[in-house]
Design an enzyme around this catalytic site. Sequence first.
Site, PDB file in Angstrom:
ATOM      1  N   GLU A 103       8.780  -1.775  15.202  1.00 38.29           N
ATOM      2  CA  GLU A 103      10.109  -1.529  15.781  1.00 38.29           C
ATOM      3  C   GLU A 103      10.956  -2.787  15.754  1.00 38.29           C
ATOM      4  O   GLU A 103      12.157  -2.734  15.506  1.00 38.29           O
ATOM      5  CB  GLU A 103       9.981  -1.041  17.235  1.00 38.29           C
ATOM      6  CG  GLU A 103       9.575   0.411  17.350  1.00 38.29           C
ATOM      7  CD  GLU A 103      10.441   1.346  16.524  1.00 38.29           C
ATOM      8  OE1 GLU A 103      11.670   1.150  16.494  1.00 38.29           O
ATOM      9  OE2 GLU A 103       9.889   2.249  15.861  1.00 38.29           O
ATOM     10  N   SER A 189      -0.174 -13.170  -0.808  1.00 38.23           N
ATOM     11  CA  SER A 189       0.370 -11.881  -1.270  1.00 38.23           C
ATOM     12  C   SER A 189      -0.152 -11.404  -2.620  1.00 38.23           C
ATOM     13  O   SER A 189      -0.333 -10.198  -2.802  1.00 38.23           O
ATOM     14  CB  SER A 189       1.897 -11.944  -1.344  1.00 38.23           C
ATOM     15  OG  SER A 189       2.431 -12.299  -0.109  1.00 38.23           O
ATOM     16  N   HIS A 318       3.851   1.963   3.415  1.00 35.89           N
ATOM     17  CA  HIS A 318       3.142   0.793   2.876  1.00 35.89           C
ATOM     18  C   HIS A 318       3.534  -0.468   3.660  1.00 35.89           C
ATOM     19  O   HIS A 318       2.691  -1.250   4.076  1.00 35.89           O
ATOM     20  CB  HIS A 318       3.456   0.623   1.390  1.00 35.89           C
ATOM     21  CG  HIS A 318       2.988  -0.683   0.846  1.00 35.89           C
ATOM     22  ND1 HIS A 318       1.653  -0.984   0.691  1.00 35.89           N
ATOM     23  CD2 HIS A 318       3.665  -1.796   0.462  1.00 35.89           C
ATOM     24  CE1 HIS A 318       1.536  -2.223   0.214  1.00 35.89           C
ATOM     25  NE2 HIS A 318       2.735  -2.733   0.078  1.00 35.89           N
ATOM     26  N   SER A 319       4.830  -0.657   3.813  1.00 39.62           N
ATOM     27  CA  SER A 319       5.344  -1.798   4.578  1.00 39.62           C
ATOM     28  C   SER A 319       6.721  -1.386   5.068  1.00 39.62           C
ATOM     29  O   SER A 319       7.178  -0.267   4.787  1.00 39.62           O
ATOM     30  CB  SER A 319       5.460  -3.050   3.690  1.00 39.62           C
ATOM     31  OG  SER A 319       6.546  -2.892   2.786  1.00 39.62           O
TER      32      SER A 319
HETATM   33  C1  TPP Z   1      -0.658  -9.145  -8.455  1.00 43.17           C
HETATM   34  C2  TPP Z   1       0.215  -8.253  -7.644  1.00 43.17           C
HETATM   35  N1  TPP Z   1       0.747  -7.147  -8.211  1.00 43.17           N
HETATM   36  C3  TPP Z   1       1.554  -6.336  -7.475  1.00 43.17           C
HETATM   37  C4  TPP Z   1       1.809  -6.616  -6.164  1.00 43.17           C
HETATM   38  C5  TPP Z   1       2.708  -5.696  -5.353  1.00 43.17           C
HETATM   39  N2  TPP Z   1       1.908  -4.929  -4.398  1.00 43.17           N
HETATM   40  C6  TPP Z   1       1.773  -5.337  -3.120  1.00 43.17           C
HETATM   41  S1  TPP Z   1       0.790  -4.334  -2.250  1.00 43.17           S
HETATM   42  C7  TPP Z   1       0.500  -3.317  -3.554  1.00 43.17           C
HETATM   43  C8  TPP Z   1      -0.393  -2.111  -3.419  1.00 43.17           C
HETATM   44  C9  TPP Z   1      -1.793  -2.450  -3.058  1.00 43.17           C
HETATM   45  O1  TPP Z   1      -2.514  -1.295  -2.715  1.00 43.17           O
HETATM   46  P1  TPP Z   1      -3.951  -1.363  -2.122  1.00 43.17           P
HETATM   47  O2  TPP Z   1      -4.719  -2.460  -2.741  1.00 43.17           O
HETATM   48  O3  TPP Z   1      -4.529  -0.001  -2.195  1.00 43.17           O
HETATM   49  O4  TPP Z   1      -3.739  -1.796  -0.584  1.00 43.17           O
HETATM   50  P2  TPP Z   1      -3.016  -0.996   0.598  1.00 43.17           P
HETATM   51  O5  TPP Z   1      -1.587  -1.463   0.609  1.00 43.17           O
HETATM   52  O6  TPP Z   1      -3.147   0.447   0.313  1.00 43.17           O
HETATM   53  O7  TPP Z   1      -3.698  -1.415   1.850  1.00 43.17           O
HETATM   54  C10 TPP Z   1       1.209  -3.773  -4.674  1.00 43.17           C
HETATM   55  C11 TPP Z   1       1.204  -3.102  -5.984  1.00 43.17           C
HETATM   56  C12 TPP Z   1       1.232  -7.792  -5.618  1.00 43.17           C
HETATM   57  N3  TPP Z   1       1.414  -8.129  -4.340  1.00 43.17           N
HETATM   58  N4  TPP Z   1       0.440  -8.570  -6.372  1.00 43.17           N
END
Ligand code: TPP
Length: 441
Positions: A103, A189, A318-319
Amino acid sequence: MAAAAALRALRARLAGPRGAGARFSSAGFPEEKPQFPGASAEFVDRLEFIQPNVISGIPVYRVMDRQGQILRESEDPQLPKELVLKLYRTMTLLNTMDRILYESQRQGRISFYMTNYGEEGTHVGSAAALDDTDLVFGQYREAGVLMYRGYPLDLFMAQCYGNSRDPGKGRQMPVHYGCRQRHFVTISSPLATQIPQAVGAAYAIKRADANRAVVCYFGEGAASEGDAHAGFNFAATLECPIVFFCRNNGYAISTPTAEQYRGDGIAARGPGYGLLSIRVDGNDVFAVYKVTREARRRAVAENRPVLIEAMTYRIGHHSTSDDSSAYRSVDEVNYWDKQDHPISRLRHYMLRRGWWDDEQEKGWRKSSRRMVLESFSAAERLPKPAPQLLFSDVYRELPPHLRRQRGALQQHLRRYGQHYPLELFDTGGDPQNPGPEPPQI
Ligand SMILES: Cc1ncc(C[n+]2csc(CCOP(=O)(O)OP(=O)(O)O)c2C)c(N)n1
Ligand SMILES: [Mg+2]
């Protein structure tokens, strides 16, 4: 296990009928056995591809049903009441912290946030199964592990606010926590980079004979990165004491698992690398506890990497940069929120045992919310770290180009400081003052 039976059947099929008398090559090797380095199987004389579904239908281990009833007495971890209450309090406190920080991002008070809704069982069940000094490498959605280890609310908030108490000195996005004292390596990240790093740490621990495990968390999406392959293979070949903990929550941002892979999830990859592997119901905190405890025990006792795939569901977006209504239905989300939630499952268990009641629930909800809100307003009142801290902590001695940049920043702030809200920063009124170091907790 169905997968093991399938593998045995495959092996028998590929082996075919054995030849009669053994023939020997001129080098003295029995000719009907392949001698290729790295192959341990037989020759066959029928052309047959291995079907991709040879490892499929890996079962999901659970201890409790959705009503919190233990399914098989012998599998009950029989955790004492105090520990069960700690699991529950941590899971619900995390949930409350998530609601308030989510929030606060929506109100523009912090820049970004990621909730852990629905995955509390994977964090807390696994954290409880570890030794306090086991080294944790996380992705970004494992705040419950750090919370279980006693990381104070004030520091969660300090990190998300990037205030002067933040041990990272405000140089990272929110949710990138880290804590040396609690053996929790700072989050970064780029996906999956923690996996080979964790294996390297596990290898070092093995060489030091330190009787510790490394636990490496990642999402099923991150498991598609090349770094995951490198990490799994290194861990297997170097025989490292590491537990790979994959949270399979159904999505990598907007990409559902159905579009991420064609095999049987992440656990099915384990045998290919030579990893002990198991799949568990991530919404059953006792099952997660049991699986992680045994994985941790074997990783350390046998120097053996283990892969755990914990099945769960990401109930939140997701975020805060995502709107999941664009790619999944409200009904789907509601199912997990209302029918198969790790918190309600544990609460059912506690209610059955007479360890919890509605009064206690109400009281705890109220007091935990108050704790989070107090921390939250204290964090908001603190100043930001001094701008000069931008330059510290990477190099022991600042290289010339960074020294020049630091000088330029000082000069700029001296000349144009009135155009910046410097009063919000921890400079004691002097922009050249680097301010105090945040406490190391
Ligand atoms: C190398 C890289 N590629 C793409 C991203 C963008 N990105 C951030 S989170 C995400 C999805 C990750 O999904 P998952 O591993 O299943 O974790 P969840 O968010 O579901 O917990 C992506 C593609 C990143 N942070 N780093
Ligand atoms: Mg995911």
